[in-house]
Write an enzyme that holds these catalytic residues in place. Structure first.
Site, PDB file in Angstrom:
ATOM      1  N   ASN A  23       0.798  -1.229   0.000  1.00 18.49           N
ATOM      2  CA  ASN A  23       0.000   0.000   0.000  1.00 18.49           C
ATOM      3  C   ASN A  23       0.828   1.275   0.000  1.00 18.49           C
ATOM      4  O   ASN A  23       0.281   2.375  -0.056  1.00 18.49           O
ATOM      5  CB  ASN A  23      -0.988  -0.010   1.169  1.00 18.49           C
ATOM      6  CG  ASN A  23      -2.098  -1.023   0.947  1.00 18.49           C
ATOM      7  OD1 ASN A  23      -2.228  -1.585  -0.149  1.00 18.49           O
ATOM      8  ND2 ASN A  23      -2.870  -1.289   1.969  1.00 18.49           N
ATOM      9  N   ARG A  96      -9.069  -2.059  -7.189  1.00 20.14           N
ATOM     10  CA  ARG A  96      -9.680  -0.753  -6.969  1.00 20.14           C
ATOM     11  C   ARG A  96      -8.628   0.347  -6.840  1.00 20.14           C
ATOM     12  O   ARG A  96      -8.877   1.488  -7.173  1.00 20.14           O
ATOM     13  CB  ARG A  96     -10.491  -0.721  -5.688  1.00 20.14           C
ATOM     14  CG  ARG A  96     -11.472  -1.744  -5.440  1.00 20.14           C
ATOM     15  CD  ARG A  96     -12.162  -1.430  -4.178  1.00 20.14           C
ATOM     16  NE  ARG A  96     -12.675  -0.065  -4.215  1.00 20.14           N
ATOM     17  CZ  ARG A  96     -11.999   1.001  -3.804  1.00 20.14           C
ATOM     18  NH1 ARG A  96     -10.786   0.869  -3.343  1.00 20.14           N
ATOM     19  NH2 ARG A  96     -12.518   2.198  -3.881  1.00 20.14           N
ATOM     20  N   ARG A 125     -16.782   1.070  -1.023  1.00 12.83           N
ATOM     21  CA  ARG A 125     -15.507   1.696  -1.398  1.00 12.83           C
ATOM     22  C   ARG A 125     -15.700   2.850  -2.398  1.00 12.83           C
ATOM     23  O   ARG A 125     -15.113   2.891  -3.459  1.00 12.83           O
ATOM     24  CB  ARG A 125     -14.532   0.667  -1.959  1.00 12.83           C
ATOM     25  CG  ARG A 125     -14.365  -0.604  -1.153  1.00 12.83           C
ATOM     26  CD  ARG A 125     -13.694  -0.422   0.174  1.00 12.83           C
ATOM     27  NE  ARG A 125     -12.311  -0.022   0.064  1.00 12.83           N
ATOM     28  CZ  ARG A 125     -11.298  -0.836  -0.159  1.00 12.83           C
ATOM     29  NH1 ARG A 125     -11.524  -2.106  -0.350  1.00 12.83           N
ATOM     30  NH2 ARG A 125     -10.061  -0.378  -0.201  1.00 12.83           N
ATOM     31  N   PRO A 126     -16.607   3.799  -2.135  1.00 14.89           N
ATOM     32  CA  PRO A 126     -16.798   4.912  -3.078  1.00 14.89           C
ATOM     33  C   PRO A 126     -15.553   5.788  -3.177  1.00 14.89           C
ATOM     34  O   PRO A 126     -14.705   5.774  -2.285  1.00 14.89           O
ATOM     35  CB  PRO A 126     -17.947   5.696  -2.452  1.00 14.89           C
ATOM     36  CG  PRO A 126     -17.868   5.407  -0.996  1.00 14.89           C
ATOM     37  CD  PRO A 126     -17.394   3.992  -0.893  1.00 14.89           C
ATOM     38  N   ILE A 127     -15.455   6.546  -4.282  1.00 16.84           N
ATOM     39  CA  ILE A 127     -14.373   7.551  -4.391  1.00 16.84           C
ATOM     40  C   ILE A 127     -14.993   8.932  -4.604  1.00 16.84           C
ATOM     41  O   ILE A 127     -14.381   9.823  -5.210  1.00 16.84           O
ATOM     42  CB  ILE A 127     -13.374   7.203  -5.513  1.00 16.84           C
ATOM     43  CG1 ILE A 127     -14.069   7.098  -6.877  1.00 16.84           C
ATOM     44  CG2 ILE A 127     -12.608   5.921  -5.208  1.00 16.84           C
ATOM     45  CD1 ILE A 127     -13.070   7.050  -8.045  1.00 16.84           C
ATOM     46  N   ASP A 128     -16.201   9.112  -4.064  1.00 19.61           N
ATOM     47  CA  ASP A 128     -16.909  10.397  -4.237  1.00 19.61           C
ATOM     48  C   ASP A 128     -16.110  11.580  -3.710  1.00 19.61           C
ATOM     49  O   ASP A 128     -16.159  12.683  -4.278  1.00 19.61           O
ATOM     50  CB  ASP A 128     -18.278  10.334  -3.545  1.00 19.61           C
ATOM     51  CG  ASP A 128     -18.167   9.960  -2.067  1.00 19.61           C
ATOM     52  OD1 ASP A 128     -17.380   9.035  -1.747  1.00 19.61           O
ATOM     53  OD2 ASP A 128     -18.830  10.579  -1.231  1.00 19.61           O
ATOM     54  N   LEU A 129     -15.347  11.364  -2.651  1.00 19.07           N
ATOM     55  CA  LEU A 129     -14.580  12.491  -2.075  1.00 19.07           C
ATOM     56  C   LEU A 129     -13.360  12.823  -2.932  1.00 19.07           C
ATOM     57  O   LEU A 129     -13.004  13.997  -3.088  1.00 19.07           O
ATOM     58  CB  LEU A 129     -14.183  12.175  -0.632  1.00 19.07           C
ATOM     59  CG  LEU A 129     -15.356  11.965   0.330  1.00 19.07           C
ATOM     60  CD1 LEU A 129     -14.851  11.632   1.734  1.00 19.07           C
ATOM     61  CD2 LEU A 129     -16.287  13.187   0.360  1.00 19.07           C
ATOM     62  N   ILE A 330     -14.333   1.141  10.169  1.00 13.86           N
ATOM     63  CA  ILE A 330     -13.926   1.715   8.883  1.00 13.86           C
ATOM     64  C   ILE A 330     -14.770   1.186   7.730  1.00 13.86           C
ATOM     65  O   ILE A 330     -15.273   1.953   6.920  1.00 13.86           O
ATOM     66  CB  ILE A 330     -12.420   1.437   8.606  1.00 13.86           C
ATOM     67  CG1 ILE A 330     -11.564   1.944   9.772  1.00 13.86           C
ATOM     68  CG2 ILE A 330     -12.005   2.051   7.287  1.00 13.86           C
ATOM     69  CD1 ILE A 330     -11.531   3.446   9.943  1.00 13.86           C
TER      70      ILE A 330
END
Ligand code: EPZ
Length: 426
Positions: A23, A96, A125-129, A330
């Site tokens: 990571n 992802r 697991r959105p990436i809206d931010l 989380i």
């Protein structure tokens, strides 16, 4: 479909060496997009997700050489020409973290097409931010046919206050900000060591960053970045996994090549369970004599107890005397390992985001199914103490983030072997 066969009962004895952090390596590989010069990364783990990232960068026109064999664990990346700045769905759907190329692509080329990452076993697991704050920096982002398309003349520095703490969100926006026009201040950032590792590489490339590793990061945008050579941090989650392997098997295990300062919350919890540690530089010696005591955990962002260690800790809790209450704050669905542990004899009850583990329960070998990276690790740990021979199916999940885990475990006395194709061997 490859499987692991694990016969339980052996205490782990000896020394195991920790690999580089997946990571950290993933954002650092994406950072190479920000320059036309060569970026050289050392201590890159030989895991499936790194191979996926190599394919992703190559598909966009980058020259990526992954040094296996002699030049093991080193990768040379040169994004001189990005002929096709598109992160295609065929690759993104398998990992992802591919969305990490969004920020650097927009910053470098002013144009990016990135397939929307689907959810995964552990959550939506959105990436809206990521999108919201890239728009705040001046990117025009549209979504169609499952792809994000982002355009900009040049990103502008902005003041961003993260509504939620996001690790890859912080990394994505950090990589966007380093080439933006003006100053970017980000508050409520992720403080994970992987963010700090990325910032160290970016700084070596000529970026101007302050505050990485704290909640507030300030970036002065520059016009260009140059190449650099950088060594990836040790993998704190792999280290934590082996530490629990030494404890759960009642062994005497040295975990070397790690950074104990990244493991504070885990070590504190395990000490309260009665596990003994001797820390000497980059080596942690783990011993657990006699019974383990139950302890509660709640996963929170770094430096709290890591969500990526929750499943592994739960395996240990099944062998501890007493009741351990495990709360996962989380991700909304990170208990996929629970049913499999119950099938091996564990006593666990789930209530929303909390799992209550009553120990100690003897575990018996069973045929179990891996569902995601850390759930797989949890099942391996349980199999190391189960009575009999456990068969773990779909171990490709574990190959995503653990380098040759069966060889490392065998090297310290575990009875584990792989059936079927072997990843990473030609
Ligand atoms: C990173 O995922 C890690 N992956 C994960 O490791 C790790 O579990 C996670 O951070 C938490 O530590 C990599 O670094 C490649 P987040 P990431 O954005 O960045 C919500 C492993 O096992 N959120 O910090 O995707 C999100 O839904 C993997 O190696 C939004 O709502 O996690 C989650 O509830 C698994 N909108 C929370 O924030 C956003 O735009 C934290 O997620 C972004 C995130």
């Amino acid at each position: 479909m490859d499987k692991f066969v694990v016969r339980g009962g052996n205490p782990l004895l000896g020394t195991v060496r920790i690999s580089g952090a997946k990571n950290s390596a993933l954002p650092c590989m994406a950072a190479a997009i920000l320059t036309e010069d060569e970026v050289i990364l050392e201590n890159v783990p030989q895991v499936r997700d790194i191979e996926t990232e190599r394919k992703l960068l190559a598909s966009m026109g980058a020259e990526v050489e992954l040094g296996y064999g002699r030049a093991q664990h080193r990768t040379h990346i040169r994004c001189a020409i990005l002929s096709d700045p598109v992160a295609k769905y065929e690759i993104v759907k398998t990992m992802r973290a591919s969305s990490l190329v969004l920020g650097p692509l927009i910053a470098r080329t002013g144009l990016a097409r990135v397939a929307m990452p689907g959810g995964c076993a552990i959550g939506g697991r959105p990436i809206d931010l990521h999108i919201k704050y890239l728009e705040k920096m001046g990117a025009q982002i549209t979504q169609d046919h499952g792809y994000l398309e982002a355009r900009t003349e040049r990103l502008k520095g902005a003041h961003i206050i993260w509504e939620k703490i996001s690790v890859t969100g912080t990394e994505d926006l950090l990589m966007a900000a380093v080439l933006a026009d003006g100053e970017t201040v980000m508050e409520n950032c992720a403080r994970e060591p992987e963010v700090t590792d990325l910032a160290a590489l970016l700084t070596a490339m000529g970026a101007k960053i302050q505050g990485a590793g704290t909640s507030t990061i300030t970036v002065q945008g520059v016009a260009k970045l140059h190449g650099a050579r950088h060594r990836i941090n040790p993998d704190r989650i792999e280290a934590g996994t082996f530490i629990i392997a030494g404890a759960i098997t009642g062994g005497d295990l040295k975990v070397s090549g790690c950074d104990p300062s990244h493991l504070g919350a885990l070590l504190e919890t395990l000490r309260s369970c009665g596990v003994r540690f001797d820390i000497n530089g980059d080596t942690i010696r783990v011993r657990s004599e006699g019974t383990l005591k139950a302890a509660d955990i709640t996963t929170v962002e770094y430096p709290g107890f890591p969500t990526d260690m929750q499943a592994q800790y739960m395996a240990l809790a099944t062998q501890a005397e007493g009741t351990s209450v495990i709360t996962e704050n989380i991700f909304e669905n990170r208990f996929m390992h629970v049913q499999e542990l119950i099938r091996m004899g564990a006593n666990i009850r789930i209530d929303g985001r909390t799992a209550t583990v009553r120990g100690k329960t003897p575990l018996s070998a069973a045929a179990v199914m891996c569902s995601d990276l850390r759930a797989s690790a949890s099942l391996v740990l349980a199999a190391l103490v189960a009575d009999g021979e456990t068969i773990l199916d779909r171990v490709y999940h574990i190959d995503r983030g653990y380098e040759h885990i069966e060889e490392k475990l065998r090297g310290v006395g575990a009875q584990i072997r792989r059936m079927g194709e072997v990843f990473g061997k030609k």
